[in-house]
Design a protein around this motif. Sequence first.
Motif, PDB file in Angstrom:
ATOM      1  N   ALA A 116       0.830  -1.210   0.000  1.00 32.07           N
ATOM      2  CA  ALA A 116       0.000   0.000   0.000  1.00 32.07           C
ATOM      3  C   ALA A 116       0.861   1.254   0.000  1.00 32.07           C
ATOM      4  CB  ALA A 116      -0.922  -0.008   1.215  1.00 32.07           C
ATOM      5  N   SER A 117       1.966   1.212   0.737  1.00 34.64           N
ATOM      6  CA  SER A 117       2.867   2.350   0.779  1.00 34.64           C
ATOM      7  C   SER A 117       3.503   2.594  -0.585  1.00 34.64           C
ATOM      8  CB  SER A 117       3.948   2.115   1.840  1.00 34.64           C
ATOM      9  OG  SER A 117       4.885   3.167   1.841  1.00 34.64           O
ATOM     10  N   LEU A 118       3.925   1.534  -1.240  1.00 32.17           N
ATOM     11  CA  LEU A 118       4.550   1.659  -2.552  1.00 32.17           C
ATOM     12  C   LEU A 118       3.575   2.180  -3.603  1.00 32.17           C
ATOM     13  CD1 LEU A 118       6.606  -1.651  -2.544  1.00 32.17           C
ATOM     14  CD2 LEU A 118       7.552   0.660  -2.530  1.00 32.17           C
ATOM     15  N   LEU A 119       2.301   1.812  -3.456  1.00 34.54           N
ATOM     16  CA  LEU A 119       1.285   2.230  -4.422  1.00 34.54           C
ATOM     17  C   LEU A 119       0.571   3.513  -4.008  1.00 34.54           C
ATOM     18  CD1 LEU A 119      -0.444  -1.179  -5.319  1.00 34.54           C
ATOM     19  CD2 LEU A 119       1.594  -0.143  -6.316  1.00 34.54           C
ATOM     20  N   ASN A 120       0.987   4.079  -2.871  1.00 34.05           N
ATOM     21  CA  ASN A 120       0.328   5.285  -2.333  1.00 34.05           C
ATOM     22  C   ASN A 120      -1.159   5.051  -2.051  1.00 34.05           C
ATOM     23  OD1 ASN A 120       2.640   7.031  -2.374  1.00 34.05           O
ATOM     24  ND2 ASN A 120       2.405   7.151  -4.610  1.00 34.05           N
ATOM     25  N   LYS A 121      -1.457   3.882  -1.492  1.00 34.27           N
ATOM     26  CA  LYS A 121      -2.833   3.536  -1.112  1.00 34.27           C
ATOM     27  C   LYS A 121      -2.859   3.168   0.374  1.00 34.27           C
ATOM     28  CE  LYS A 121      -4.468   1.968  -5.639  1.00 34.27           C
ATOM     29  NZ  LYS A 121      -5.599   2.881  -5.711  1.00 34.27           N
ATOM     30  N   HIS A 122      -2.394   4.047   1.192  1.00 37.91           N
ATOM     31  CA  HIS A 122      -2.206   3.771   2.612  1.00 37.91           C
ATOM     32  C   HIS A 122      -3.502   3.404   3.326  1.00 37.91           C
ATOM     33  CE1 HIS A 122       1.898   5.350   2.302  1.00 37.91           C
ATOM     34  NE2 HIS A 122       1.380   6.288   1.530  1.00 37.91           N
ATOM     35  N   GLU A 123      -4.604   3.990   2.880  1.00 33.01           N
ATOM     36  CA  GLU A 123      -5.858   3.811   3.609  1.00 33.01           C
ATOM     37  C   GLU A 123      -6.613   2.550   3.201  1.00 33.01           C
ATOM     38  OE1 GLU A 123      -6.727   5.428  -0.285  1.00 33.01           O
ATOM     39  OE2 GLU A 123      -5.267   5.928   1.263  1.00 33.01           O
ATOM     40  N   SER A 124      -6.143   1.823   2.176  1.00 34.57           N
ATOM     41  CA  SER A 124      -6.936   0.696   1.670  1.00 34.57           C
ATOM     42  C   SER A 124      -6.063  -0.514   1.358  1.00 34.57           C
ATOM     43  CB  SER A 124      -7.705   1.120   0.418  1.00 34.57           C
ATOM     44  OG  SER A 124      -6.822   1.650  -0.555  1.00 34.57           O
TER      45      SER A 124
END
Length: 324
Positions: free
Chosen positions: A149-157
């Motif tokens: 999620a961090s690598l894809l910039n999707k921290h909340e999901s």
Amino acid sequence: MFHSGLWAVFARRRLGDQAVVLTYHRVIDEQRRPRPDSNPGIIVSADTFDMQMRALRDHLNPVSLADFHAHVEHGKPLPPKSCLVTFDDGWLDNYEVAFPILQKYKIPAVVFIPLDYIDNNIMFWQEEMLMWLTTLLSAGDADSLQRLASLLNKHESAASITIHDIRAHVVAMKDSSDDVITEALQSLRQELGKNGEPAHYNRYLNWQQVKEMRTAGIDFASHALSHRILCRMSDERCREELQQSRTLLEQQLGEPVRAIAYPNGDHDERVMRKTREAGYTLAFATTSGLYSQADEPLSIPRMNVHENNSRDKALFLCATINLL
């Protein structure tokens, strides 16, 4: 259109003074091999490819690169409904899966190879990045998903990330500079590659396979060296990619090489000029369309073929003459 007979009418009219050039990349026997880390838009199954080559044999006139070159450069007539089959990238499956099918139907073809990848174990950055990111997704534990999620910039999901999110991220990375892409890959290798690479099927041809295919009538031409986009390179680097790839391929094949497919299809006036200066007389792009002799020989359009736009004969034949 096909079953009513209208396809044959359109084919005669559209291909009266034009030829179709088909672009393939990967031909996968998914029952034998693990699924590759490539975009579905460059994959055709072995069964589909077999159907397509039979359809070309029965309904069009496949020609060789030499025939196509003689038509473009010297005006030699091609037969009606001519078709040139091309492959980009030189994947191993071109030899293991596509090659026997081409021989079965006696279909000539040309494979455009990026010289840096032949006879070694490195991967295109897209496949390698997708491989590492998919490894995190497959692990499924909370830490792996959070890192993904961090690598894809999707921290909340993190829990809802899918393979489609990863593919979208890799596609978006195409707009990044070579330095950014290289740094991202090195970080993934250091973090995730401590126990070696996961099992994959993202390999390329070796020279023995290239020469075996060439002996059997398959042509080979340049796809530059590094498969990086030529438009983004300095004049010197662009010239090196074009000239050295041609020189190295001629040394291996023992014959002149005058054709190239631009990596990713990207080209502009500067790249075309340098392509001409490097000794190429044919250059293939990825823009969709049919080719006529009045067209620019250093920007030849092609029809990309993948499973979703060619899964049955009627759909495939309509796509070949640009009806879809």
